[in-house]
Structure formats: structure tokens, C-alpha cells
Design an enzyme around this catalytic site. Structure first.
Site, PDB file in Angstrom:
ATOM      1  N   VAL A  18      70.930 -42.888 -56.694  1.00  0.00           N
ATOM      2  CA  VAL A  18      71.581 -43.231 -57.960  1.00  0.00           C
ATOM      3  C   VAL A  18      73.065 -43.543 -57.743  1.00  0.00           C
ATOM      4  O   VAL A  18      73.570 -44.580 -58.196  1.00  0.00           O
ATOM      5  CB  VAL A  18      71.428 -42.074 -58.979  1.00  0.00           C
ATOM      6  N   TYR A  45      65.108 -26.572 -60.568  1.00  0.00           N
ATOM      7  CA  TYR A  45      65.887 -27.795 -60.802  1.00  0.00           C
ATOM      8  C   TYR A  45      66.098 -27.997 -62.304  1.00  0.00           C
ATOM      9  O   TYR A  45      67.204 -28.307 -62.762  1.00  0.00           O
ATOM     10  CB  TYR A  45      65.103 -28.962 -60.202  1.00  0.00           C
ATOM     11  N   LYS A  66      69.592 -28.302 -64.439  1.00  0.00           N
ATOM     12  CA  LYS A  66      69.945 -29.545 -65.144  1.00  0.00           C
ATOM     13  C   LYS A  66      70.113 -29.301 -66.648  1.00  0.00           C
ATOM     14  O   LYS A  66      70.996 -29.885 -67.279  1.00  0.00           O
ATOM     15  CB  LYS A  66      68.883 -30.617 -64.902  1.00  0.00           C
ATOM     16  N   THR A  79      64.219 -41.854 -66.008  1.00  0.00           N
ATOM     17  CA  THR A  79      62.818 -41.656 -65.651  1.00  0.00           C
ATOM     18  C   THR A  79      62.661 -41.756 -64.123  1.00  0.00           C
ATOM     19  O   THR A  79      63.656 -41.753 -63.402  1.00  0.00           O
ATOM     20  CB  THR A  79      61.956 -42.722 -66.373  1.00  0.00           C
ATOM     21  N   ARG A 129      52.275 -43.543 -64.745  1.00  0.00           N
ATOM     22  CA  ARG A 129      53.683 -43.229 -64.505  1.00  0.00           C
ATOM     23  C   ARG A 129      54.548 -44.429 -64.898  1.00  0.00           C
ATOM     24  O   ARG A 129      54.098 -45.580 -64.849  1.00  0.00           O
ATOM     25  CB  ARG A 129      53.947 -42.937 -63.021  1.00  0.00           C
TER      26      ARG A 129
HETATM   27  P1  GDP Z   1      54.982 -37.059 -59.874  1.00  0.00           P
HETATM   28  O1  GDP Z   1      55.286 -38.241 -60.749  1.00  0.00           O
HETATM   29  O2  GDP Z   1      55.970 -35.932 -60.046  1.00  0.00           O
HETATM   30  O3  GDP Z   1      53.555 -36.601 -60.020  1.00  0.00           O
HETATM   31  O4  GDP Z   1      55.212 -37.482 -58.357  1.00  0.00           O
HETATM   32  P2  GDP Z   1      54.591 -38.516 -57.299  1.00  0.00           P
HETATM   33  O5  GDP Z   1      55.335 -39.789 -57.387  1.00  0.00           O
HETATM   34  O6  GDP Z   1      54.645 -37.793 -55.986  1.00  0.00           O
HETATM   35  O7  GDP Z   1      53.055 -38.766 -57.668  1.00  0.00           O
HETATM   36  C1  GDP Z   1      52.642 -39.565 -58.724  1.00  0.00           C
HETATM   37  C2  GDP Z   1      51.154 -39.838 -58.630  1.00  0.00           C
HETATM   38  O8  GDP Z   1      50.892 -40.721 -57.522  1.00  0.00           O
HETATM   39  C3  GDP Z   1      50.286 -38.600 -58.390  1.00  0.00           C
HETATM   40  O9  GDP Z   1      49.103 -38.739 -59.160  1.00  0.00           O
HETATM   41  C4  GDP Z   1      49.944 -38.716 -56.905  1.00  0.00           C
HETATM   42  O10 GDP Z   1      48.732 -38.071 -56.568  1.00  0.00           O
HETATM   43  C5  GDP Z   1      49.813 -40.221 -56.764  1.00  0.00           C
HETATM   44  N1  GDP Z   1      49.898 -40.708 -55.374  1.00  0.00           N
HETATM   45  C6  GDP Z   1      49.012 -41.555 -54.803  1.00  0.00           C
HETATM   46  N2  GDP Z   1      49.316 -41.789 -53.518  1.00  0.00           N
HETATM   47  C7  GDP Z   1      50.448 -41.089 -53.266  1.00  0.00           C
HETATM   48  C8  GDP Z   1      51.255 -40.951 -52.114  1.00  0.00           C
HETATM   49  O11 GDP Z   1      50.993 -41.495 -51.035  1.00  0.00           O
HETATM   50  N3  GDP Z   1      52.373 -40.176 -52.222  1.00  0.00           N
HETATM   51  C9  GDP Z   1      52.709 -39.564 -53.418  1.00  0.00           C
HETATM   52  N4  GDP Z   1      53.839 -38.822 -53.469  1.00  0.00           N
HETATM   53  N5  GDP Z   1      51.932 -39.655 -54.519  1.00  0.00           N
HETATM   54  C10 GDP Z   1      50.824 -40.414 -54.455  1.00  0.00           C
END
Ligand code: GDP
Length: 308
Positions: A16, A137, A141, A165, A210
Site C-alpha cells: 500500500v 490484528y 486496527k 478490501t 471475493r
Molecule cells: P481469505 O480471503 O482471507 O480467505 O484469503 P485467501 O486469499 O488466502 O483465500 C481466498 C480463497 O481462495 C479461499 O477460498 C482459498 O481456499 C482459495 N484459494 C484457492 N487457491 C488458493 C491458493 O493457492 N492460495 C490461497 N491463499 N488461497 C487459495
């Protein structure tokens, strides 16, 4: 902010902070102050106060924090709680004492209650239990947001709090164990392409949704709010749009040019089923995100190729 205003960006080496510096420079702000961790320990109250007394910044972006994924949060709770409390308390206090005109504090949308209605509105903060894994965390915050509100109420200090986000972009963390999904998938599909593998494994079911905001859009929003927003209440920063992990994986696969198949590993956790924020307030203030997800992924992939 004027073009010659003295602006301190705390955390300028982070995702950031570095984007905020890029944005300020490209907008013609030439009087930026930064300090690397080795030059200034933000957990040390005296050092922080001396730094502010010496440099006398007029505007402060507080983007310095201990950050990390689920594993880091779980195993280093003291760093996430104590260090973040110290960093933000020292900076906010020193900024107020040394006559800073305005400070922008960066929160995060992951500090909203775990079971929030979607899309998440600003007023949902502190209305329910936190996600246990990142409570350290989140508590820090939330205290930072309250501190900004307290300095405004007691001393009339112009401190605002911004709630980004999930962010991604150049300078992201591509480590497969600690990174978030978007950079992880860029790396996995890239390595799949280079090694000509038949499949790439995506964690979970692919069904969770997401929201992703490109880091340069985030930096633009921070500068916009520094110029135009002066209120104690928090502001969400995002796109207000979400995609499923499956759609995200398909998109990254196409951009990277991986020819094989996507396999979902259901032994890995899905996490929250949906996480998207309400950006009505930000939009009504006059700002909207510009970078499409595919353009942002393209730029991030280019950066990865040059810096891996
Ligand atoms: P979150 O938004 O806090 O859940 O963090 P993440 O970005 O780590 O994960 C988001 C979603 O992406 C979860 O459903 C994970 O299971 C999925 N995901 C799929 N493949 C991956 C990967 O290779 N790495 C991570 N970090 N998440 C993954």
C-alpha cells in the site's frame, strides 16, 4: 495537500505505502518523507517523536503495520497486536503533537465482524464477533480507528480512517504458503505453463466469492480521500463487485496462458463463503475504481515476470 506539502508515508516499502508514494509522485507531489525500518523503529515512541519533531510533516499516510495471512496471525499474535498498537499510537500521537494537518489511517475490511451481512456497510463495525484467526490484528486496527476518532473528538485533530478490501498488484507477496489467492494463482499457473504440467491445483471448492481491488486504484482513492474527506466515520475502499474463486482461476489461467486443467483440492479450506463491501459512501463522495480485474491481473503478471 499542495504540490510542495511535506508528506510522510509510513510503510513506504509495503504494497500500500509504495503505491501511495508512486501515486503522489506521479501527481507532482515532490516533498515526500520516508524512512526504512532500519532507520526508524516505529515501535519506539521517542524515536518516532524525534523524527516528527525533526522533519515536521504536514500530511501523514499511516500505511505501516505488521501484516500477514492466517498462518502468520495465528503464530505471531504478539507481533500483530502489540506492534500494531505501538506503531499506530506512536505515529498518531507524534503527528498530533507536531502539528500535522491531516492523517489518513489504514484499517482493513477483514476487521469487520465474521458473520456480517453482505455487502458490508461501514456501520457494521463492532456489531458482532471477530474472525478468531485474525482477532489480534483486528483488535489493534479497531483501536487505531478509535484512536483517530478520539484525537478528533478531544483535540480536533483531522484524522480519517480508510477500510480497503483485498488488495493485489505489483509488489505483492507471491510466496505460496503465506500469500493470498490472487498472487498465488498467478504463480501457480505461470509455473504450470513453464513446466508444461497437466494440471494446476486450486485450494477449496472454487465456490467462495471475493472482491479484489487493484493497488494503484487503492492509492488513488487514499489520495482522493486525503483531499476531500474530513470526517470521523470510516470509509470502505473497494470495487463493490466480487467473483468466485473458480471465475478468478479461469481468468488468471487465460491471462497467463496455461493450457492444462484446473483441479480443486477440497481438503483445503474455503474460508468465508462471500466477502464483498458496500462502496456506496465512497462512490457518493465522488470516487470509483477504474482498473478491471483482467487489466489489473495482466499488469501484476508482467511485474511478476520481471521480478520473480
Ligand atoms: P481469505 O480471503 O482471507 O480467505 O484469503 P485467501 O486469499 O488466502 O483465500 C481466498 C480463497 O481462495 C479461499 O477460498 C482459498 O481456499 C482459495 N484459494 C484457492 N487457491 C488458493 C491458493 O493457492 N492460495 C490461497 N491463499 N488461497 C487459495
Amino acid at each position: 495537500m499542495e504540490r510542495n506539502s511535506k508528506i510522510y508515508v509510513a510503510g513506504h516499502n509495503g504494497l500500500v505505502g509504495s503505491a501511495i508514494c508512486r501515486r503522489l509522485k506521479s501527481d507532482g507531489y515532490g516533498n515526500l518523507i520516508t524512512r526504512a525500518h532500519s532507520q526508524l523503529d516505529l515501535c519506539n515512541e521517542k524515536d518516532v517523536n524525534d523524527f516528527f519533531a525533526e522533519t515536521k510533516p504536514e500530511y501523514v499516510f499511516l500505511a505501516a503495520a505488521v501484516v500477514g495471512g492466517i498462518h502468520a496471525n495465528d503464530t505471531r499474535p504478539v507481533d500483530f497486536l502489540r506492534d500494531n498498537l505501538l506503531i499506530q499510537t506512536n505515529i498518531i500521537e507524534a503527528a498530533y503533537r507536531n502539528g500535522v494537518k491531516k492523517l489518513a489511517f489504514l484499517g482493513s475490511t477483514c476487521i469487520y465482524p465474521r458473520d456480517c451481512p453482505q455487502p458490508i456497510k461501514e456501520e457494521y463495525l463492532l456489531t458482532g464477533s471477530l474472525e478468531e484467526t485474525n482477532q489480534w490484528y483486528a483488535i489493534a486496527k479497531i483501536a487505531g480507528i478509535k484512536l483517530c476518532q478520539a484525537y478528533r473528538k478531544q483535540y480536533g485533530f483531522n484524522a480519517i480512517s480508510l477500510m480497503p478490501t483485498n488488495l493485489y498488484g505489483p509488489g505483492d507477496n507471491f510466496d505460496l504458503l503465506s500469500s493470498h489467492v490472487l498472487p498465488a494463482l498467478i504463480r501457480k499457473f505461470h509455473e504450470g505453463k513453464i513446466n508444461n504440467t497437466k494440471e494446476v491445483v486450486v485450494w477449496g471448492s472454487g465456490k467462495p466469492f471475493r472482491e479484489f481491488l487493484y493497488i494503484d486504484d487503492m492509492a488513488e482513492a487514499c489520495c482522493f480521500l486525503m483531499q476531500h474527506y474530513n470526517d470521523e466515520s470510516i470509509v470502505n475502499i473497494g470495487t463493490g463487485k466480487d467473483v468466485s474463486i473458480r471465475e478468478l482461476a479461469d481468468l488468471i489461467k487465460e491471462i497467463v496462458g496455461f493450457q492444462g486443467n484446473i483441479v480443486f483440492d477440497s481438503s483445503k479450506p474455503d474460508g468465508t463463503t462471500k466477502k464483498v463491501i458496500d462502496v456506496t459512501k465512497l462512490n457518493s463522495l465522488g470516487w470509483q475504481s477504474k482498473t478491471s480485474l483482467s487489466a489489473g491481473i495482466g499488469t501484476t503478471y508482467d511485474w511478476y515476470l520481471r521480478n520473480q
